[in-house]
Design a protein around this motif. Structure first.
Motif, PDB file in Angstrom:
ATOM      1  N   ASP A  91       0.989  -1.179  -0.152  1.00 39.29           N
ATOM      2  CA  ASP A  91       0.099   0.023  -0.184  1.00 39.29           C
ATOM      3  C   ASP A  91       0.908   1.239   0.022  1.00 39.29           C
ATOM      4  N   LEU A  92       1.491   1.492  -1.382  1.00 42.15           N
ATOM      5  CA  LEU A  92       2.230   2.728  -1.126  1.00 42.15           C
ATOM      6  C   LEU A  92       1.871   3.991  -0.611  1.00 42.15           C
ATOM      7  N   PRO A  93       2.388   4.830  -0.120  1.00 40.48           N
ATOM      8  CA  PRO A  93       3.936   4.963   0.022  1.00 40.48           C
ATOM      9  C   PRO A  93       4.662   3.861   1.148  1.00 40.48           C
ATOM     10  N   MET A  94       3.705   3.013   1.885  1.00 48.09           N
ATOM     11  CA  MET A  94       4.318   2.132   2.787  1.00 48.09           C
ATOM     12  C   MET A  94       5.114   0.968   2.015  1.00 48.09           C
ATOM     13  N   PHE A  95       6.195   0.701   2.520  1.00 43.92           N
ATOM     14  CA  PHE A  95       7.026  -0.455   2.332  1.00 43.92           C
ATOM     15  C   PHE A  95       7.579  -0.252   0.813  1.00 43.92           C
ATOM     16  N   ARG A  96       8.225   0.812   0.230  1.00 44.33           N
ATOM     17  CA  ARG A  96       8.737   1.263  -0.819  1.00 44.33           C
ATOM     18  C   ARG A  96      10.219   0.325  -0.672  1.00 44.33           C
ATOM     19  N   ASN A 107       6.465  -7.999   9.460  1.00 44.25           N
ATOM     20  CA  ASN A 107       5.903  -6.912  10.356  1.00 44.25           C
ATOM     21  C   ASN A 107       4.615  -7.103  10.758  1.00 44.25           C
ATOM     22  N   GLY A 108       4.044  -8.358  10.467  1.00 47.14           N
ATOM     23  CA  GLY A 108       2.732  -8.798  11.167  1.00 47.14           C
ATOM     24  C   GLY A 108       1.391  -8.295  10.276  1.00 47.14           C
ATOM     25  N   LEU A 109       1.534  -7.884   9.123  1.00 43.50           N
ATOM     26  CA  LEU A 109       0.427  -7.511   8.215  1.00 43.50           C
ATOM     27  C   LEU A 109      -0.198  -8.799   8.013  1.00 43.50           C
ATOM     28  N   GLU A 110      -1.484  -8.906   7.844  1.00 41.76           N
ATOM     29  CA  GLU A 110      -2.258 -10.207   7.207  1.00 41.76           C
ATOM     30  C   GLU A 110      -3.082  -9.531   6.122  1.00 41.76           C
ATOM     31  N   THR A 111      -3.349  -8.068   5.994  1.00 39.31           N
ATOM     32  CA  THR A 111      -4.309  -7.629   5.124  1.00 39.31           C
ATOM     33  C   THR A 111      -3.359  -6.335   4.518  1.00 39.31           C
ATOM     34  N   THR A 112      -3.450  -6.067   3.311  1.00 44.66           N
ATOM     35  CA  THR A 112      -2.680  -4.862   2.826  1.00 44.66           C
ATOM     36  C   THR A 112      -3.521  -4.458   1.417  1.00 44.66           C
ATOM     37  N   LYS A 113      -2.633  -3.555   0.711  1.00 47.62           N
ATOM     38  CA  LYS A 113      -3.358  -3.348  -0.539  1.00 47.62           C
ATOM     39  C   LYS A 113      -2.025  -3.489  -1.557  1.00 47.62           C
ATOM     40  N   ILE A 114      -2.298  -3.774  -2.857  1.00 49.48           N
ATOM     41  CA  ILE A 114      -1.097  -3.647  -4.034  1.00 49.48           C
ATOM     42  C   ILE A 114      -1.421  -2.427  -4.679  1.00 49.48           C
ATOM     43  N   SER A 115      -0.477  -1.750  -5.283  1.00 49.31           N
ATOM     44  CA  SER A 115      -0.707  -0.454  -5.876  1.00 49.31           C
ATOM     45  C   SER A 115      -0.055  -0.438  -7.319  1.00 49.31           C
ATOM     46  N   LEU A 116      -0.952   0.060  -8.257  1.00 53.79           N
ATOM     47  CA  LEU A 116      -0.460   0.113  -9.516  1.00 53.79           C
ATOM     48  C   LEU A 116       0.273   1.527  -9.720  1.00 53.79           C
ATOM     49  N   MET A 117       1.126   1.902  -9.889  1.00 50.87           N
ATOM     50  CA  MET A 117       2.153   2.908  -9.970  1.00 50.87           C
ATOM     51  C   MET A 117       2.578   3.146 -11.415  1.00 50.87           C
ATOM     52  N   THR A 118       2.875   4.368 -11.838  1.00 54.50           N
ATOM     53  CA  THR A 118       3.748   4.878 -13.091  1.00 54.50           C
ATOM     54  C   THR A 118       5.119   4.370 -12.684  1.00 54.50           C
ATOM     55  N   ILE A 119       5.941   3.880 -13.446  1.00 51.14           N
ATOM     56  CA  ILE A 119       7.403   3.564 -13.432  1.00 51.14           C
ATOM     57  C   ILE A 119       8.267   5.016 -13.496  1.00 51.14           C
ATOM     58  N   MET A 137      -3.063 -11.365   2.869  1.00 48.34           N
ATOM     59  CA  MET A 137      -1.726 -11.929   3.109  1.00 48.34           C
ATOM     60  C   MET A 137      -1.629 -13.262   3.862  1.00 48.34           C
ATOM     61  N   THR A 138      -2.864 -13.577   4.151  1.00 43.10           N
ATOM     62  CA  THR A 138      -2.641 -14.878   5.234  1.00 43.10           C
ATOM     63  C   THR A 138      -2.419 -16.119   4.107  1.00 43.10           C
ATOM     64  N   GLY A 139      -2.016 -17.370   4.893  1.00 45.18           N
ATOM     65  CA  GLY A 139      -1.561 -18.359   4.418  1.00 45.18           C
ATOM     66  C   GLY A 139      -0.289 -18.965   5.116  1.00 45.18           C
TER      67      GLY A 139
END
Length: 238
Positions: A91-96, A107-119, A137-139
């Motif tokens: 979930d940008l800008p987190m975890f760049r 870091n314990g995250l089980e749910t987050t987001k994915i981001s589509l960004m301009t390169i 992110m569970t599993g």
């Protein structure tokens, strides 16, 4: 070239080149091709193929280049002449930065987001955001987590292509968020002493974040023998 020139609005299918080589990414691309109104110009699966084909593209040859599970640098010339977007699994800008999947799980995250960004030609993971999608992110293994990532990537790209001519990217607030260095294989070495200081849920996250295909967590004795942790399961008390 301006984005308005690149993203031509007409009755033709969106001409897309995909760059990806990981198995989950290739499966996602296949599913996207089946449900989206796009014309796949090329599916590039290696840096050698990228240099042989993409570097030869003439202006306007494709409407969009999509990176999914891609590890190599995109040359500045291509970034300037084409709309290049990529999925970053956080979930940008987190975890760049490097190893975002492993760092989030550790870091314990089980749910987050994915981001589509301009390169961006100006830095890593700093481009404008086109869209985001929820990611489970569970599993117990990365195989399961990659399957969730594939599903989220398909949803994200469908949204992007369905609204290709109407979406406007939003700049990241780079004063916020977080940045992590890429993990190295030697970072997977742990000690009994370290593990004994961690609660079991943290140990579980550490091990599952580094199941195959990543360098597995291991301990080493004085003789150099290694014990690798390749599977893990956690059961919470009721």
């Amino acid at each position: 070239m301006k984005e308005s020139d690149i993203r031509r609005k007409d009755n033709k299918k969106i001409r897309v080149t995909f760059l990806g080589y990981r198995s989950w990414a290739l499966t996602a691309i296949k599913e996207v091709c089946q449900i989206c109104r796009i014309e796949v110009v090329d599916l590039i699966e290696s840096n050698e193929e990228y240099q042989k084909k993409v570097l030869q593209y003439k202006d306007g040859y494709v409407d969009c280049i999509v990176l999914l599970g891609w590890s190599w640098i995109i040359t500045e010339d291509i970034l300037k002449r084409f709309l290049c977007v990529g999925i970053h699994p956080s979930d940008l800008p987190m975890f760049r930065g490097g190893s975002p999947i492993q760092h989030q799980i550790i870091n314990g995250l089980e749910t987050t987001k994915i981001s589509l960004m301009t390169i961006s030609e100006n830095g890593v993971d700093i481009g404008d955001i086109w869209a985001k999608e929820e990611w489970d992110m569970t599993g117990n293994t990365m195989k399961v987590i990659f399957e969730h990532l594939k599903d989220s990537s398909v949803k994200l790209l469908k949204n992007f292509f369905d609204n290709f001519y109407d979406l406007s990217p939003v700049p990241q607030n780079l004063k916020e968020g977080s940045y992590y260095e890429r993990r190295k294989p030697e970072d997977s070495k742990v000690t009994w002493e370290l593990l004994s200081t961690m609660d079991l849920k943290k140990v579980y996250n550490l091990i599952r974040a580094l199941t195959d295909p990543y360098p597995n967590i291991y301990i080493e004795d004085h003789a150099g023998n290694r014990l690798y942790f390749k599977e893990v399961e956690f059961s919470e008390s009721l």
